[in-house]
Each structure stands twice: as structure tokens, then as C-alpha cells.
Motif scaffolding. Structure first.
Motif, PDB file in Angstrom:
ATOM      1  N   VAL A  70      16.266  -3.077  12.436  1.00 43.23           N
ATOM      2  CA  VAL A  70      16.200  -3.337  11.473  1.00 43.23           C
ATOM      3  C   VAL A  70      15.786  -3.146   9.478  1.00 43.23           C
ATOM      4  O   VAL A  70      16.708  -2.838   8.559  1.00 43.23           O
ATOM      5  CB  VAL A  70      15.615  -4.794  11.580  1.00 43.23           C
ATOM      6  N   CYS A  71      14.876  -2.153   9.782  1.00 41.44           N
ATOM      7  CA  CYS A  71      14.023  -1.777   8.765  1.00 41.44           C
ATOM      8  C   CYS A  71      14.857  -0.440   8.310  1.00 41.44           C
ATOM      9  O   CYS A  71      14.944  -0.388   6.875  1.00 41.44           O
ATOM     10  CB  CYS A  71      12.689  -1.480   9.098  1.00 41.44           C
ATOM     11  N   GLY A  72      15.458   0.477   9.072  1.00 41.37           N
ATOM     12  CA  GLY A  72      16.409   1.503   9.123  1.00 41.37           C
ATOM     13  C   GLY A  72      17.221   0.952   7.967  1.00 41.37           C
ATOM     14  O   GLY A  72      17.598   2.043   7.135  1.00 41.37           O
ATOM     15  N   GLU A  73      18.158  -0.018   8.802  1.00 35.67           N
ATOM     16  CA  GLU A  73      19.109  -0.448   7.716  1.00 35.67           C
ATOM     17  C   GLU A  73      18.965  -1.121   6.577  1.00 35.67           C
ATOM     18  O   GLU A  73      19.105  -0.190   5.238  1.00 35.67           O
ATOM     19  CB  GLU A  73      20.037  -1.660   8.203  1.00 35.67           C
ATOM     20  N   ILE A  74      17.578  -1.489   6.495  1.00 36.76           N
ATOM     21  CA  ILE A  74      17.500  -1.895   4.831  1.00 36.76           C
ATOM     22  C   ILE A  74      16.988  -0.547   4.071  1.00 36.76           C
ATOM     23  O   ILE A  74      17.368  -0.720   2.752  1.00 36.76           O
ATOM     24  CB  ILE A  74      16.652  -2.760   5.001  1.00 36.76           C
ATOM     25  N   ALA A  75      16.408   0.508   4.474  1.00 40.87           N
ATOM     26  CA  ALA A  75      15.774   1.587   4.074  1.00 40.87           C
ATOM     27  C   ALA A  75      17.181   2.744   3.670  1.00 40.87           C
ATOM     28  O   ALA A  75      17.223   2.939   2.605  1.00 40.87           O
ATOM     29  CB  ALA A  75      15.128   2.636   4.620  1.00 40.87           C
ATOM     30  N   GLN A  76      18.745   1.634   3.783  1.00 41.79           N
ATOM     31  CA  GLN A  76      19.697   2.955   3.771  1.00 41.79           C
ATOM     32  C   GLN A  76      19.383   2.507   2.608  1.00 41.79           C
ATOM     33  O   GLN A  76      20.210   3.536   2.221  1.00 41.79           O
ATOM     34  CB  GLN A  76      20.598   2.181   4.526  1.00 41.79           C
ATOM     35  N   GLY A  77      19.638   1.297   1.267  1.00 41.17           N
ATOM     36  CA  GLY A  77      20.171   1.379   0.722  1.00 41.17           C
ATOM     37  C   GLY A  77      19.115   1.750  -0.304  1.00 41.17           C
ATOM     38  O   GLY A  77      19.540   1.161  -1.850  1.00 41.17           O
ATOM     39  N   ALA A  78      18.277   2.035  -0.573  1.00 39.52           N
ATOM     40  CA  ALA A  78      16.719   2.133  -1.334  1.00 39.52           C
ATOM     41  C   ALA A  78      16.680   3.780  -1.837  1.00 39.52           C
ATOM     42  O   ALA A  78      17.858   4.459  -1.349  1.00 39.52           O
ATOM     43  CB  ALA A  78      15.739   2.276   0.087  1.00 39.52           C
ATOM     44  N   PRO A  79      16.402   3.286  -3.307  1.00 42.49           N
ATOM     45  CA  PRO A  79      16.829   4.377  -3.907  1.00 42.49           C
ATOM     46  C   PRO A  79      16.095   5.665  -3.525  1.00 42.49           C
ATOM     47  O   PRO A  79      15.443   5.593  -2.710  1.00 42.49           O
ATOM     48  CB  PRO A  79      15.435   3.678  -5.503  1.00 42.49           C
ATOM     49  N   LYS A  80      16.718   7.210  -3.400  1.00 42.73           N
ATOM     50  CA  LYS A  80      16.145   8.031  -3.087  1.00 42.73           C
ATOM     51  C   LYS A  80      14.423   8.566  -3.572  1.00 42.73           C
ATOM     52  O   LYS A  80      15.424   9.041  -5.291  1.00 42.73           O
ATOM     53  CB  LYS A  80      17.318   9.414  -2.769  1.00 42.73           C
ATOM     54  N   VAL A  81      14.381   9.543  -3.229  1.00 44.73           N
ATOM     55  CA  VAL A  81      12.811   9.626  -4.334  1.00 44.73           C
ATOM     56  C   VAL A  81      13.105  11.186  -4.729  1.00 44.73           C
ATOM     57  O   VAL A  81      12.789  11.134  -5.828  1.00 44.73           O
ATOM     58  CB  VAL A  81      11.013  10.098  -3.036  1.00 44.73           C
ATOM     59  N   LYS A 106       0.580  -1.418  -0.026  1.00 49.24           N
ATOM     60  CA  LYS A 106      -0.297  -0.018  -0.237  1.00 49.24           C
ATOM     61  C   LYS A 106       1.136   1.324  -0.199  1.00 49.24           C
ATOM     62  O   LYS A 106       0.510   2.359  -0.944  1.00 49.24           O
ATOM     63  CB  LYS A 106      -0.797   0.154   1.320  1.00 49.24           C
ATOM     64  N   ASN A 107       2.052   0.943   0.642  1.00 48.43           N
ATOM     65  CA  ASN A 107       2.783   2.506   0.825  1.00 48.43           C
ATOM     66  C   ASN A 107       4.321   2.172   1.233  1.00 48.43           C
ATOM     67  O   ASN A 107       4.475   2.817   2.105  1.00 48.43           O
ATOM     68  CB  ASN A 107       1.761   3.226   2.161  1.00 48.43           C
ATOM     69  N   PRO A 108       4.514   1.678   0.094  1.00 46.66           N
ATOM     70  CA  PRO A 108       6.608   1.183   0.543  1.00 46.66           C
ATOM     71  C   PRO A 108       7.487   2.169   0.914  1.00 46.66           C
ATOM     72  O   PRO A 108       8.075   2.091   1.832  1.00 46.66           O
ATOM     73  CB  PRO A 108       6.891   0.809  -1.074  1.00 46.66           C
ATOM     74  N   MET A 109       7.009   3.643   0.914  1.00 47.32           N
ATOM     75  CA  MET A 109       7.328   4.720   2.038  1.00 47.32           C
ATOM     76  C   MET A 109       7.501   4.734   2.751  1.00 47.32           C
ATOM     77  O   MET A 109       7.891   5.551   3.950  1.00 47.32           O
ATOM     78  CB  MET A 109       7.306   6.007   0.726  1.00 47.32           C
ATOM     79  N   ARG A 110       6.615   5.010   3.259  1.00 50.32           N
ATOM     80  CA  ARG A 110       6.371   4.436   5.484  1.00 50.32           C
ATOM     81  C   ARG A 110       7.595   3.666   5.217  1.00 50.32           C
ATOM     82  O   ARG A 110       7.995   3.798   6.854  1.00 50.32           O
ATOM     83  CB  ARG A 110       5.074   4.065   5.539  1.00 50.32           C
ATOM     84  N   ILE A 111       7.718   2.757   4.760  1.00 52.72           N
ATOM     85  CA  ILE A 111       9.151   1.976   5.591  1.00 52.72           C
ATOM     86  C   ILE A 111      10.199   2.749   5.560  1.00 52.72           C
ATOM     87  O   ILE A 111      11.171   2.141   6.887  1.00 52.72           O
ATOM     88  CB  ILE A 111       9.348   0.773   4.177  1.00 52.72           C
ATOM     89  N   ILE A 112      10.254   3.710   5.235  1.00 49.12           N
ATOM     90  CA  ILE A 112      11.982   4.426   4.907  1.00 49.12           C
ATOM     91  C   ILE A 112      11.840   5.503   6.545  1.00 49.12           C
ATOM     92  O   ILE A 112      12.734   5.410   7.058  1.00 49.12           O
ATOM     93  CB  ILE A 112      11.925   5.945   3.898  1.00 49.12           C
ATOM     94  N   ASP A 113      10.379   5.628   6.776  1.00 51.01           N
ATOM     95  CA  ASP A 113      10.242   6.414   8.203  1.00 51.01           C
ATOM     96  C   ASP A 113       9.958   5.068   9.360  1.00 51.01           C
ATOM     97  O   ASP A 113      10.374   5.791  10.542  1.00 51.01           O
ATOM     98  CB  ASP A 113       8.647   6.659   8.713  1.00 51.01           C
ATOM     99  N   CYS A 114      10.237   3.551   9.329  1.00 52.43           N
ATOM    100  CA  CYS A 114       9.834   2.928  10.617  1.00 52.43           C
ATOM    101  C   CYS A 114      11.258   3.137  11.234  1.00 52.43           C
ATOM    102  O   CYS A 114      11.961   3.654  11.063  1.00 52.43           O
ATOM    103  CB  CYS A 114      10.190   1.306   9.761  1.00 52.43           C
ATOM    104  N   LYS A 115      10.806   3.190  12.473  1.00 53.99           N
ATOM    105  CA  LYS A 115      11.116   3.302  13.919  1.00 53.99           C
ATOM    106  C   LYS A 115      12.172   2.331  14.321  1.00 53.99           C
ATOM    107  O   LYS A 115      13.225   2.064  14.748  1.00 53.99           O
ATOM    108  CB  LYS A 115      10.642   3.774  14.613  1.00 53.99           C
ATOM    109  N   SER A 116      12.101   1.140  13.554  1.00 54.66           N
ATOM    110  CA  SER A 116      13.167  -0.778  13.965  1.00 54.66           C
ATOM    111  C   SER A 116      14.106   0.036  13.417  1.00 54.66           C
ATOM    112  O   SER A 116      14.438   0.422  12.051  1.00 54.66           O
ATOM    113  CB  SER A 116      12.196  -1.675  13.810  1.00 54.66           C
TER     114      SER A 116
END
Ligand code: AMP
Length: 426
Positions: free
Chosen positions: A211-222, A199-209
Motif C-alpha cells: 500500500v505504501c509502495g503504491e502511494i509512493a508511486q505518485g510521489a515527487p521524484k528527488v 522525521k524522514n519522509p524519503m524512507r516511505i519510498i523504501d517501505c516494503k508494504s
């Protein structure tokens, strides 16, 4: 003994002076920028926040104070201000006035969060919302209002971080790239983020966990995937801030991962706040008014946490005492009655005056006057009372800061003189 609920705070007189200073400065700044104050109800229909804040947010999924009222309607204590202000904008047809509509509010908000330093269940926000203006000029105005408030309050160590998160034209293709990134690491995502993936993959970048934060590090930048219109808008915001000599960092990790957020997003953080460093968050939300049933209306706003502002300012400056202009020390009941009358007259004319309410000794009254920071004091007692037990018309006025005493001041003069310092300048 019944204690206050977890995550709430009593604001005591020693702190309320600082709260008032902040609130007064907010009113002043908003008036200077041409914003009108709006006050909306503390609770609203739950659906307003489900739609207006977004049902994929932590706030809606985990943190709302929701209850059924006696008519079995689901109500929620407001977790933030924007949704209510949009509702009020539509319900009161404010769009029919000359646009833009520029509003601000100071409100208590409620979120069922895990309480810690800087994170409360009841907290206060100062917020601003502007409707009906799409140009970058308004983004710059709103950001500069927040920056100017902090400047006027003398808050130091604040950083402004900005980003652009695109629009309905460029976001879908970015979301696809983001989804692909997270899909490949799906097994490590937390449960909430798994739900957000579709539904909303951009919210994952905001996740406080973490592990998710680390995965988000390498994500494409908007910010690397903006369409031309979003690029142009963002450039104008940046040059507008440069024009006002407002310094900023570009932070590609700020996202407000909801569909109705568009283009500019920003945050003000303070290094004095420790882990909860966010002082203010805001952005453009051109899609929200339609989400809540209105016609297409560009909009932008921010919210600033007042407890966090109080914390910073409280660390920066000595607590101000309330003080008082005059303490009237009394000896005996007749003098006390005369003091009550004199205090009442002076208070009516705008002076802050205190008298003894506890029947203390003269020495204890003097000590107390000193403790509460009285600027001046007088003694009413036998010596000050005439033969017929009426108050004489003169007193000795003591300047508590310098220790000087001005003898034989007419009480009538005391009442009629606005600045008692002048008695000592002669
Ligand atoms: P938000 O509406 O989550 O963007 O929050 C805006 C601002 O409100 C934050 O930057 C904080 O300063 C403040 N804030 C948010 N949640 C809390 C809370 N639970 N306790 C205290 N302040 C908060």
C-alpha cells in the motif's frame, strides 16, 4: 538433536570451494583497485548502529540482535559494515594518513528478518568504503569495482541502477514536497511510515508494504529537485560510467532515505535472484562521519550480499569437486604405513593426496578414488613391496582421466616431478 538457528546456513565443503573462489576474486579485485582490507569486531555498542544506520530504518527499529553483556552494556551483533568501518576510521585516526582512505571487508552480518530464499538472519557482505574524496571520480571507481568483480566472476544478467538523492542544500525543500504528498494520503500509510512522515519522509519510498509502495508511486521524484551542484555531480558520474562503457539505468525510486546519504546512490540487481533481486546497494554518505563524531569527511561505499552471489554462481556452474592429485591404494598394513609416509612427503611438497582410512577392499578403494575425482592413482601392495617387506622404489602410475598407466615410475621421481602429466607425454 539440536538444529541450527532459523535463518542461518551451514556452508559445506561442496559449496566452500565456490565461496573461496568468490573471496579470492574479491581480494584480487580490491588489490588491483588499491583498497586495503579492514576487519572490525562482530559486535559493537548498540548506539553505534542507532546513530550510524539510523533509528528510522527497519534494520534498527526491528531487526537488530541486541543484548546486555555481563557488564550491563547494550551490545549489538553488527547488522551491516559501514558504521563499524566509520568508527574504526575515526578511532584509529586513519584520516591522518594521506587521503583518500580506501577500505574493503568481507564480514558476517546479523538481522532478525523473516527468513526466506535469499533472506537470512546470518549472512555475509563484501563491502567497500572510501573516505576523504568528494569528486565524482571516486563514485565511478567504486561502482566500477563492483561491476568488475561480477564480470570477473562471470555473473550474467546483472543490471546497474543509479540515482541521485540530493544534499543538505536541496533535500529539505524536496522533503517538504514529499511530506505534503504523503500527508494528503496519511490515513492509508502503515504505522511505521506514519512515524517516518515527520522525521524522514524519503524512507516511505523504501517501505516494503504494497500500500505504501503504491502511494509512493505518485510521489515527487528527488531527481527532479536537485540543486546545481548535485546535478553537476550526477552528470559527471554518468559520463564517467559512459567513459568505462559501463551501462546503467537511471532509477528515481532508489532512495537511501537517511539524512547522511547524499548525491549518488546505486544498486546492482540480478534477474536470477527472484523476489530478493538486490545483489548490491551503495551510495555516497558525506554526512555520516560527522554523525558519528568526526569532522566533515566525504565518503562513499557499497555492500554486496555473498549468499546471493553464491546462489547465482551455483545456478550458473556445476559444483566443482575438491578432487585430489593422487589416491594411494593399499593392500595390507605394511603397505599402508608406506603409503602414509609417501602421502605425507607429497603433501609437504604441496600435492593433495588421499589414502584409505577405512580398511576398504582394493576394489572399494579404487571406486572411492574415482568418486572423489582423484587425478592419478598408484597401488602399494605385496607386489610393490620388496622381499624384506620394504616398499619398492617403483610404482605404476595410473592417469584416472584417460585410463593410461605409466609403468615403473620411480617414487623419488614422483616426489620430484611437479606435473605428473609429463610421465605420459614421453
Ligand atoms: P543493505 O545493507 O541492506 O543495503 O544490503 C546490501 C546487500 O546485502 C543486499 O543487496 C543483499 O545482497 C544483502 N543482504 C541484505 N540483507 C540480507 C539478508 N537478510 N540475507 C541475505 N542477504 C542480505
Amino acid at each position: 538433536m539440536i538444529n541450527k538457528p532459523r535463518g542461518t546456513e551451514d556452508i559445506l565443503p561442496k559449496d566452500s570451494a565456490l565461496w573461496r573462489k568468490i573471496e579470492n576474486t574479491i581480494h584480487e579485485v580490491c588489490e588491483n583497485f588499491g583498497y586495503g582490507e579492514i576487519r572490525t569486531p562482530t559486535f559493537e555498542a548498540t548506539e553505534l548502529f542507532e546513530r550510524g544506520v539510523g533509528d528510522t530504518t527497519d534494520v534498527v527499529q526491528k531487526e537488530m540482535y541486541t543484548f546486555l553483556d555481563k557488564g550491563e552494556r547494550s551490545m549489538t551483533l553488527r547488522p551491516e559494515g559501514t558504521a563499524s568501518v566509520v568508527r574504526a576510521f575515526l578511532e584509529n585516526s586513519l584520516y591522518a594518513n594521506p587521503q583518500p582512505t580506501k577500505l574493503y571487508y568481507i564480514i558476517p552480518c546479523y538481522r532478525y528478518e523473516k527468513p526466506q530464499a535469499g533472506r537470512l538472519r546470518e549472512f555475509h557482505q563484501f563491502g567497500v568504503e572510501v573516505f576523504g574524496a568528494a569528486r565524482a571520480t571516486v563514485d565511478v571507481e567504486v561502482i566500477s569495482l563492483a561491476v568488475n568483480l561480477l564480470e570477473r566472476l562471470g555473473v550474467s544478467g546483472v543490471e546497474l541502477n543509479i540515482n541521485s538523492i540530493g544534499c543538505p542544500d536541496c533535500r529539505p525543500s524536496y522533503n517538504e514536497k514529499l511530506r505534503a504528498h504523503f500527508e494528503a494520503r496519511k490515513d492509508k500509510l502503515c504505522e511505521t511510515c506514519l512515524g517516518r512522515l515527520e522525521k524522514n519522509p524519503m524512507r516511505i519510498i523504501d517501505c516494503k508494504s504494497p500500500v505504501c509502495g503504491e502511494i509512493a508511486q505518485g510521489a515527487p521524484k528527488v531527481s527532479d529537485h536537485l540543486c546545481e551542484s548535485c546535478e553537476t555531480h550526477f552528470s559527471s558520474v554518468k559520463s564517467g560510467l559512459d567513459n568505462l562503457s559501463i551501462t546503467y539505468n537511471i532509477d528515481p525510486n532508489i532512495v537511501r532515505g537517511l539524512d547522511y546519504y547524499t548525491k549518488t546512490v546505486f544498486e546492482l540487481t540480478s534477474n536470477a535472484l527472484g523476489a530478493q533481486s538486490a545483489l548490491c546497494g551503495g551510495g555516497r554518505y558525506d554526512g555520516l562521519v560527522t554523525t558519528l563524531g568526526g569532522s566533515e569527511t566525504p565518503a562513499i561505499g557499497f555492500a554486496m550480499g555473498l549468499e546471493r552471489l553464491v546462489r547465482i554462481l551455483g545456478q550458473q556452474q556445476e559444483a566443482e569437486t575438491n578432487g585430489c592429485d593422487l589416491f594411494i591404494t593399499t593392500i595390507g598394513d605394511v603397505a599402508l604405513q608406506a603409503a602414509e609416509k609417501l602421502a605425507y612427503t607429497l603433501r609437504q611438497s604441496g600435492k593433495s593426496v588421499q589414502i584409505d582410512l577405512l580398511g576398504r577392499s582394493v576394489k572399494a578403494q579404487m571406486k572411492y578414488a574415482d568418486k572423489i575425482g582423484a587425478k592419478y592413482s598408484v597401488v602399494l601392495g605385496d607386489d610393490e613391496l620388496g622381499e624384506d617387506k620394504r616398499v619398492k622404489h617403483i610404482v605404476n602410475l595410473k592417469n584416472m582421466q584417460t585410463g593410461e598407466t605409466k609403468e615403473d615410475v620411480l617414487i623419488a621421481e614422483l616426489v620430484n616431478t611437479s606435473d605428473w602429466g609429463t610421465f605420459f607425454n614421453e
